[in-house]
Design a protein around this motif. Structure first.
Motif, PDB file in Angstrom:
ATOM      1  N   GLY A 274       0.815  -1.216   0.000  1.00 26.77           N
ATOM      2  CA  GLY A 274       0.000   0.000   0.000  1.00 26.77           C
ATOM      3  C   GLY A 274       0.843   1.258   0.000  1.00 26.77           C
ATOM      4  O   GLY A 274       0.567   2.205  -0.747  1.00 26.77           O
ATOM      5  N   THR A 275       1.891   1.285   0.823  1.00 33.26           N
ATOM      6  CA  THR A 275       2.732   2.486   0.879  1.00 33.26           C
ATOM      7  C   THR A 275       3.492   2.696  -0.421  1.00 33.26           C
ATOM      8  O   THR A 275       3.613   3.823  -0.898  1.00 33.26           O
ATOM      9  CB  THR A 275       3.717   2.380   2.047  1.00 33.26           C
ATOM     10  OG1 THR A 275       4.490   1.174   1.935  1.00 33.26           O
ATOM     11  CG2 THR A 275       3.001   2.364   3.375  1.00 33.26           C
ATOM     12  N   VAL A 276       3.985   1.618  -1.018  1.00 33.41           N
ATOM     13  CA  VAL A 276       4.727   1.756  -2.277  1.00 33.41           C
ATOM     14  C   VAL A 276       3.805   2.245  -3.395  1.00 33.41           C
ATOM     15  O   VAL A 276       4.147   3.157  -4.160  1.00 33.41           O
ATOM     16  CB  VAL A 276       5.400   0.425  -2.665  1.00 33.41           C
ATOM     17  CG1 VAL A 276       5.958   0.493  -4.083  1.00 33.41           C
ATOM     18  CG2 VAL A 276       6.523   0.090  -1.692  1.00 33.41           C
ATOM     19  N   LEU A 277       2.610   1.643  -3.506  1.00 35.89           N
ATOM     20  CA  LEU A 277       1.692   2.024  -4.577  1.00 35.89           C
ATOM     21  C   LEU A 277       1.228   3.468  -4.435  1.00 35.89           C
ATOM     22  O   LEU A 277       1.182   4.212  -5.428  1.00 35.89           O
ATOM     23  CB  LEU A 277       0.487   1.075  -4.589  1.00 35.89           C
ATOM     24  CG  LEU A 277       0.785  -0.362  -5.033  1.00 35.89           C
ATOM     25  CD1 LEU A 277      -0.447  -1.233  -4.890  1.00 35.89           C
ATOM     26  CD2 LEU A 277       1.283  -0.391  -6.475  1.00 35.89           C
ATOM     27  N   PHE A 278       0.872   3.880  -3.222  1.00 33.23           N
ATOM     28  CA  PHE A 278       0.442   5.269  -3.038  1.00 33.23           C
ATOM     29  C   PHE A 278       1.610   6.232  -3.229  1.00 33.23           C
ATOM     30  O   PHE A 278       1.411   7.362  -3.683  1.00 33.23           O
ATOM     31  CB  PHE A 278      -0.196   5.446  -1.662  1.00 33.23           C
ATOM     32  CG  PHE A 278      -1.672   5.241  -1.669  1.00 33.23           C
ATOM     33  CD1 PHE A 278      -2.544   6.304  -1.820  1.00 33.23           C
ATOM     34  CD2 PHE A 278      -2.196   3.960  -1.558  1.00 33.23           C
ATOM     35  CE1 PHE A 278      -3.910   6.107  -1.843  1.00 33.23           C
ATOM     36  CE2 PHE A 278      -3.563   3.753  -1.578  1.00 33.23           C
ATOM     37  CZ  PHE A 278      -4.429   4.827  -1.726  1.00 33.23           C
ATOM     38  N   PHE A 279       2.819   5.822  -2.874  1.00 37.69           N
ATOM     39  CA  PHE A 279       3.987   6.659  -3.150  1.00 37.69           C
ATOM     40  C   PHE A 279       4.136   6.890  -4.650  1.00 37.69           C
ATOM     41  O   PHE A 279       4.348   8.021  -5.103  1.00 37.69           O
ATOM     42  CB  PHE A 279       5.250   5.996  -2.595  1.00 37.69           C
ATOM     43  CG  PHE A 279       6.527   6.631  -3.070  1.00 37.69           C
ATOM     44  CD1 PHE A 279       6.956   7.838  -2.551  1.00 37.69           C
ATOM     45  CD2 PHE A 279       7.287   6.026  -4.056  1.00 37.69           C
ATOM     46  CE1 PHE A 279       8.126   8.438  -3.000  1.00 37.69           C
ATOM     47  CE2 PHE A 279       8.462   6.607  -4.506  1.00 37.69           C
ATOM     48  CZ  PHE A 279       8.883   7.819  -3.974  1.00 37.69           C
ATOM     49  N   PRO A 284       4.878  13.570  -4.970  1.00 40.25           N
ATOM     50  CA  PRO A 284       5.475  14.429  -5.998  1.00 40.25           C
ATOM     51  C   PRO A 284       6.898  14.035  -6.355  1.00 40.25           C
ATOM     52  O   PRO A 284       7.416  14.469  -7.381  1.00 40.25           O
ATOM     53  CB  PRO A 284       5.438  15.826  -5.352  1.00 40.25           C
ATOM     54  CG  PRO A 284       5.440  15.557  -3.887  1.00 40.25           C
ATOM     55  CD  PRO A 284       4.664  14.280  -3.693  1.00 40.25           C
ATOM     56  N   SER A 285       7.542  13.219  -5.531  1.00 42.32           N
ATOM     57  CA  SER A 285       8.912  12.791  -5.826  1.00 42.32           C
ATOM     58  C   SER A 285       8.976  11.366  -6.342  1.00 42.32           C
ATOM     59  O   SER A 285      10.039  10.743  -6.339  1.00 42.32           O
ATOM     60  CB  SER A 285       9.781  12.921  -4.562  1.00 42.32           C
ATOM     61  OG  SER A 285       9.178  12.279  -3.461  1.00 42.32           O
ATOM     62  N   ALA A 286       7.832  10.815  -6.784  1.00 41.69           N
ATOM     63  CA  ALA A 286       7.808   9.477  -7.363  1.00 41.69           C
ATOM     64  C   ALA A 286       8.566   9.464  -8.686  1.00 41.69           C
ATOM     65  O   ALA A 286       8.719  10.502  -9.340  1.00 41.69           O
ATOM     66  CB  ALA A 286       6.363   9.030  -7.568  1.00 41.69           C
ATOM     67  N   PRO A 287       9.045   8.298  -9.115  1.00 41.19           N
ATOM     68  CA  PRO A 287       9.798   8.232 -10.378  1.00 41.19           C
ATOM     69  C   PRO A 287       9.029   8.759 -11.579  1.00 41.19           C
ATOM     70  O   PRO A 287       9.628   9.267 -12.525  1.00 41.19           O
ATOM     71  CB  PRO A 287      10.091   6.730 -10.523  1.00 41.19           C
ATOM     72  CG  PRO A 287      10.066   6.199  -9.133  1.00 41.19           C
ATOM     73  CD  PRO A 287       9.032   7.001  -8.406  1.00 41.19           C
ATOM     74  N   TYR A 288       7.694   8.641 -11.551  1.00 37.05           N
ATOM     75  CA  TYR A 288       6.901   9.137 -12.687  1.00 37.05           C
ATOM     76  C   TYR A 288       7.058  10.641 -12.893  1.00 37.05           C
ATOM     77  O   TYR A 288       6.798  11.155 -13.984  1.00 37.05           O
ATOM     78  CB  TYR A 288       5.424   8.806 -12.481  1.00 37.05           C
ATOM     79  CG  TYR A 288       5.140   7.319 -12.425  1.00 37.05           C
ATOM     80  CD1 TYR A 288       5.730   6.428 -13.310  1.00 37.05           C
ATOM     81  CD2 TYR A 288       4.273   6.804 -11.461  1.00 37.05           C
ATOM     82  CE1 TYR A 288       5.478   5.074 -13.247  1.00 37.05           C
ATOM     83  CE2 TYR A 288       4.007   5.440 -11.386  1.00 37.05           C
ATOM     84  CZ  TYR A 288       4.621   4.582 -12.287  1.00 37.05           C
ATOM     85  OH  TYR A 288       4.366   3.234 -12.221  1.00 37.05           O
ATOM     86  N   HIS A 289       7.449  11.363 -11.843  1.00 36.68           N
ATOM     87  CA  HIS A 289       7.639  12.804 -11.953  1.00 36.68           C
ATOM     88  C   HIS A 289       9.086  13.190 -12.233  1.00 36.68           C
ATOM     89  O   HIS A 289       9.424  14.373 -12.167  1.00 36.68           O
ATOM     90  CB  HIS A 289       7.151  13.496 -10.664  1.00 36.68           C
ATOM     91  CG  HIS A 289       5.684  13.349 -10.433  1.00 36.68           C
ATOM     92  ND1 HIS A 289       5.168  12.736  -9.315  1.00 36.68           N
ATOM     93  CD2 HIS A 289       4.621  13.712 -11.190  1.00 36.68           C
ATOM     94  CE1 HIS A 289       3.848  12.738  -9.387  1.00 36.68           C
ATOM     95  NE2 HIS A 289       3.491  13.323 -10.511  1.00 36.68           N
ATOM     96  N   ARG A 290       9.931  12.202 -12.500  1.00 35.52           N
ATOM     97  CA  ARG A 290      11.329  12.422 -12.891  1.00 35.52           C
ATOM     98  C   ARG A 290      12.055  13.367 -11.920  1.00 35.52           C
ATOM     99  O   ARG A 290      12.554  14.427 -12.310  1.00 35.52           O
ATOM    100  CB  ARG A 290      11.403  12.974 -14.311  1.00 35.52           C
ATOM    101  CG  ARG A 290      10.772  12.070 -15.357  1.00 35.52           C
ATOM    102  CD  ARG A 290      10.842  12.682 -16.741  1.00 35.52           C
ATOM    103  NE  ARG A 290      12.210  12.869 -17.163  1.00 35.52           N
ATOM    104  CZ  ARG A 290      12.952  11.926 -17.754  1.00 35.52           C
ATOM    105  NH1 ARG A 290      12.445  10.728 -17.971  1.00 35.52           N
ATOM    106  NH2 ARG A 290      14.188  12.177 -18.106  1.00 35.52           N
TER     107      ARG A 290
END
Length: 406
Positions: A274-279, A284-290
């Motif tokens: 759950g924590t990894v998926l919501f992260f 805002p600092s998830a890998p998807y936001h580079r």
């Protein structure tokens, strides 16, 4: 100075891991695996990352202090407890509300004298802070600088409004943005803090104040400026008891052996998932936001800064949100809505009456769809309305347009 404050804020957020670890190992008797899962949940919490990426907020310094205060209370180390409580109160005036709620919890733990003294101290501190600062909720449209100040004093400023009309103000907690934010706080933790609701209760006043205050600022600032990051900073003290409740929730659902509490690995695995998926989805600092690209300045920002340099320093200016930070020191600055949908004719008319220059950034992409926020028809429509108001295009580069009246 900005770098120093940013580092101090980040260190404070990181330092909360120490008392959190000690609570889990020493007071809840959790094993290393369960304790590590709690620390990972804290490190990956979207609200923690949102708070850490905001400008300096002194209430975030209270996050590790409140965890440490509760740890000292469970140890019955009252001298150290009061030293830490005083340090936490010094961070901000509204921290007194959370401290008072903690005092009720201390009193419920068979420490009535220290608990009630904490309640009185916390309430007195927040009331005195409100009287001294005379903070007021905004009642008119805000500039970016005014919005920052309004958000900074927001939790204190809404206290008189809540006292005057509690039903209306507290009713705002059930609006969609508020409910979504509570979900972002609790869902990564599988709502486990609610299992130990008594220890989660001190987090509720801070959560409520933050959301009511941000709603008041958002209404004054205008459509399209609601940002969860300031709320995340304001609930820093509340996050302390959210994770305290998580610690003791795992203790409650676990099975005690001779010296330690064993928590089912499947529960810990679900908590980590759950924590990894919501992260990944909300942080805002998830890998998807580079985030690895944050250190550099894109060509778009350079162009906006160059065009802003063409505007006289004392000239009234309206700027898109992406460019407002580059011109924030100007005496008269009006922030435009981030999307063409929000830039209605009435809103645009109210803006152009106050400024002589417009810096319009039409090159942004929607982070969800990766489609342009501004279509060609939107740009032409806004430019036509500006032309009718007497604005002429001075220069256009990479979707950044500078216009001047006169």
């Amino acid at each position: 100075a900005t770098v120093v404050f940013t580092v101090v804020q980040s260190l404070a957020i990181a330092a909360a891991v120490v008392p959190l670890w000690r609570l889990a190992r020493e007071r809840a008797a959790l094993r290393v695996g369960a304790t590590s899962a709690i620390v990972a949940a804290y490190a990956l919490a979207p609200t923690v990352h949102q708070a850490g990426l905001t400008p300096f907020h002194p209430e975030l310094i209270a996050l590790p202090l409140l965890l440490l205060a509760w740890l000292q209370a469970t140890r019955e180390a009252w001298v150290r407890y009061w030293i830490v409580v005083v340090a936490a109160l010094a961070c901000r005036g509204d921290i007194g509300i959370t401290v008072a709620a903690m005092g009720l919890l201390v009193a419920a733990q068979q420490h009535r004298r220290h608990g009630l003294a904490t309640v009185v101290t916390g309430v007195a501190w927040s009331v005195a802070a409100q009287l001294v600062t005379d903070a007021e909720a905004p009642t008119e449209q805000l500039t970016p600088a005014g919005e920052f100040v309004a958000r900074s004093v927001g939790p204190l400023a809404v206290l008189p409004r809540i006292a005057a009309d509690p039903l209306t103000e507290l009713g705002g907690l059930f609006t969609e943005p508020s409910v979504q934010f509570v979900v972002v706080v609790l869902a990564p933790l599988l709502f486990l803090p609610l299992v130990s609701f008594r220890r989660f209760a001190p987090a509720l006043p801070g959560l409520a104040l933050a959301m009511i205050a941000d709603r008041a600022v958002a209404e004054a600032a205008g459509t399209g400026v609601l940002d969860l990051a300031p709320i995340a900073a304001h609930i820093g003290p509340s996050l302390a008891f959210t994770f305290v409740a998580l610690v003791f929730a795992l203790e409650r659902i676990g099975q005690r052996s001779v010296v330690r509490v064993n928590v089912d690995r499947r529960v810990l695995g679900a908590l980590l998932c759950g924590t990894v998926l919501f992260f990944l989805v909300e942080s805002p600092s998830a890998p998807y936001h580079r985030p690895w690209d944050w250190g550099g300045r894109g060509r778009q920002a350079q162009v906006a800064e160059e065009l802003a340099g063409l505007v006289p320093a004392d000239a009234p200016l309206a700027a898109s949100p992406t460019a407002s930070a580059l011109v924030a020191e100007r005496a008269t600055l009006v922030e435009l809505p981030p999307t063409p949908v929000d830039l209605t004719p009435a809103r645009l008319d109210s803006v152009v009456r106050r400024v002589d220059w417009v810096l319009l950034d039409t090159a942004g992409l929607d982070p969800l769809t990766d489609e342009p926020v501004w279509r060609a028809d939107d740009v032409r429509s806004v430019l036509r309305r500006l032309d009718r108001a007497g604005f002429a295009e001075v220069e256009r580069r990479l979707g950044v347009i500078l216009l001047h009246r006169g």
